[in-house]
Scaffold this motif. Structure first.
Motif, PDB file in Angstrom:
ATOM      1  N   ILE A 181      -3.169   2.038  -4.186  1.00 43.96           N
ATOM      2  CA  ILE A 181      -4.047   2.765  -4.973  1.00 43.96           C
ATOM      3  C   ILE A 181      -3.480   2.601  -6.525  1.00 43.96           C
ATOM      4  O   ILE A 181      -4.032   3.295  -7.512  1.00 43.96           O
TER       5      ILE A 181
ATOM      6  N   ILE B   1       0.666  -1.172   0.006  1.00 41.79           N
ATOM      7  CA  ILE B   1      -0.180   0.039   0.134  1.00 41.79           C
ATOM      8  C   ILE B   1       1.002   1.351   0.052  1.00 41.79           C
ATOM      9  O   ILE B   1       0.761   2.143  -0.871  1.00 41.79           O
TER      10      ILE B   1
ATOM     11  N   ILE C 131       1.400   4.443  -3.123  1.00 43.98           N
ATOM     12  CA  ILE C 131       1.517   5.782  -2.605  1.00 43.98           C
ATOM     13  C   ILE C 131       2.690   6.610  -3.273  1.00 43.98           C
ATOM     14  O   ILE C 131       2.845   7.609  -3.739  1.00 43.98           O
TER      15      ILE C 131
ATOM     16  N   TYR D 297      -7.948   8.771  -5.527  1.00 44.46           N
ATOM     17  CA  TYR D 297      -8.305   7.512  -5.730  1.00 44.46           C
ATOM     18  C   TYR D 297      -9.664   7.049  -5.107  1.00 44.46           C
ATOM     19  O   TYR D 297     -10.510   6.422  -5.877  1.00 44.46           O
TER      20      TYR D 297
ATOM     21  N   THR E   3      -4.296   9.637  -2.711  1.00 40.35           N
ATOM     22  CA  THR E   3      -5.164   8.820  -2.086  1.00 40.35           C
ATOM     23  C   THR E   3      -6.503   9.229  -2.371  1.00 40.35           C
ATOM     24  O   THR E   3      -7.655   8.517  -2.325  1.00 40.35           O
TER      25      THR E   3
ATOM     26  N   TYR F 226     -10.135   6.202   1.562  1.00 36.91           N
ATOM     27  CA  TYR F 226      -8.990   6.331   0.964  1.00 36.91           C
ATOM     28  C   TYR F 226      -8.488   8.097   1.269  1.00 36.91           C
ATOM     29  O   TYR F 226      -7.435   8.360   0.888  1.00 36.91           O
ATOM     30  N   ASN F 227      -9.273   8.502   1.841  1.00 32.79           N
ATOM     31  CA  ASN F 227      -9.060  10.030   2.208  1.00 32.79           C
ATOM     32  C   ASN F 227      -8.048  10.397   3.324  1.00 32.79           C
ATOM     33  O   ASN F 227      -8.550  10.287   4.471  1.00 32.79           O
ATOM     34  N   THR F 228      -7.006  10.331   2.980  1.00 32.79           N
ATOM     35  CA  THR F 228      -5.680  10.304   4.223  1.00 32.79           C
ATOM     36  C   THR F 228      -5.643  11.505   4.743  1.00 32.79           C
ATOM     37  O   THR F 228      -4.914  11.770   5.825  1.00 32.79           O
TER      38      THR F 228
ATOM     39  N   THR G 199      -1.790  12.706   1.819  1.00 33.79           N
ATOM     40  CA  THR G 199      -1.463  12.651   0.374  1.00 33.79           C
ATOM     41  C   THR G 199      -2.710  12.737  -0.654  1.00 33.79           C
ATOM     42  O   THR G 199      -3.535  11.913  -0.495  1.00 33.79           O
TER      43      THR G 199
ATOM     44  N   PRO H  71      -4.415   3.919   3.632  1.00 26.06           N
ATOM     45  CA  PRO H  71      -5.609   3.506   3.085  1.00 26.06           C
ATOM     46  C   PRO H  71      -5.864   1.885   2.988  1.00 26.06           C
ATOM     47  O   PRO H  71      -4.922   1.141   3.282  1.00 26.06           O
TER      48      PRO H  71
END
Length: 337
Positions: free
Chosen positions: A284, A210, A214, A250, A247, A271-273, A244, A280
């Motif tokens: 991605i 993962i 990224i 995505y 993410t 996925y919203n970091t 980031t 996430p």
């Protein structure tokens, strides 16, 4: 009487020798004729084919002129008879004999397909659809069905194939390509996991994958990967959110139209970091070996921020004040251009 008989035998022998020589010369002319091609052509030799059927293919395609002496190939050139099944690249300037030697060698034409680092699984499926020589068996299959067919536990296949170039021969299936790409990914991930740095905040090879995805999306500059990895590792160790943009993009899916905006940053997705803590739930993008290596062996640094420089790379910072100055410099650079 005996003398006449001997002379007769010698005459017959000379006649046969002359006929054999003539036939041999005609056959050599037949085999040495250049193929009449304007461009590279593919010749597929089916199972059950023999030297005669291959010669007929060449004649019917108007690559060579027919010859009554072609039947002598078996007897006078047995090295050209052991025909192999496959698809062969027949090139301009090649003679008929060279074509037969190629087929006997079994050196099939190698197609290739290249998957770019940072690409997504849906893009891979499009490339597979357009690839030459592939047998398409996954076209009507769902992502989960493909995963089951490949024996992959995860139903979501993003990131589970190594991005690189794969060679294959005519008739290879798209499923075979995906299987090879998955095995290659797993082999390299296991290799890098076994030599990873100590005390990384990554609990499994999948989490490393993962993070690698990224990194892959954040930079294509080779010498930056280790520093980008260090930033994310440092943030994870400090309990900071990764924040980031790739993410977030995505997670937005089809809603992303080239700009995130404040609404995108504030909209919760898995996925919203900028909102979730840690990594996430899945990769991605597809990764290459360099990003896998960087994820598990980051450079030593105290950086916890980075922003695009506007010149193809990034500016790395240790404090928020430094980072804010780098952001302002980037925005000024963008506006001036």
């Amino acid at each position: 009487m005996l003398k006449k008989f001997i002379i007769f035998l010698l005459f017959i022998a000379a006649l046969f020798a002359g006929a054999f020589y003539y036939a041999q010369q005609q056959l050599n002319q037949f085999l040495s004729q250049p193929l009449s091609l304007q461009q590279q052509e593919m010749l597929t030799v089916q199972r059950g084919a023999n030297i005669n059927s291959v010669l007929n293919q060449a004649i019917e395609a108007n690559w060579v002129e027919a010859s009554p002496f072609s039947q002598l190939v078996r007897r006078l050139h047995p090295e050209l008879v052991d025909i192999k099944v496959g698809t062969f690249a027949i090139t301009e300037g090649m003679t008929l004999q060279a074509m037969l030697e190629l087929i006997v060698s079994g050196k099939e034409h190698q197609y290739s397909i290249t998957f770019v680092e940072g690409s997504r699984f849906d893009e891979w499926r499009e490339l597979l659809l357009e690839a030459q020589g592939l047998e398409l068996v996954t076209t009507e299959m769902s992502e989960a069905e493909i995963a089951q067919e490949l024996g992959i536990e995860q139903g979501k296949l993003e990131g589970l194939f190594l991005a690189e170039t794969y060679n294959y021969t005519q008739g290879t299936s798209d499923l075979d390509i995906l299987r090879r790409a998955n095995r290659s990914l797993e082999n390299h991930l296991d290799e890098f996991w076994s030599t990873k740095q100590d005390k990384l905040p990554l609990k499994s090879p999948y989490e490393a994958l993962i993070l690698a995805s990224i990194i892959e999306k954040e930079t294509s500059v080779a010498h930056e990967r280790g520093l980008v990895s260090a930033v994310f590792i440092n943030r994870l160790n400090r309990g900071m959110r990764l924040q980031t943009d790739p993410t977030v993009i995505y997670g937005m899916g089809d809603k992303y139209q080239g700009r995130i905006g404040r609404k995108g940053l504030d909209t919760p997705t898995p996925y919203n970091t900028y909102i979730i803590n840690g990594l996430p739930p899945t990769p991605i993008a597809m990764v290459g070996k360099a990003s896998l290596q960087a994820a598990l062996n980051p450079e030593e640094s105290d950086y916890i921020y980075f922003v695009a420089s506007g010149k193809g790379g990034h500016v790395f910072s240790k404090t928020l004040a430094e980072h804010n100055r780098a952001v302002r410099a980037y925005l000024k650079h963008i506006r001036s251009n």
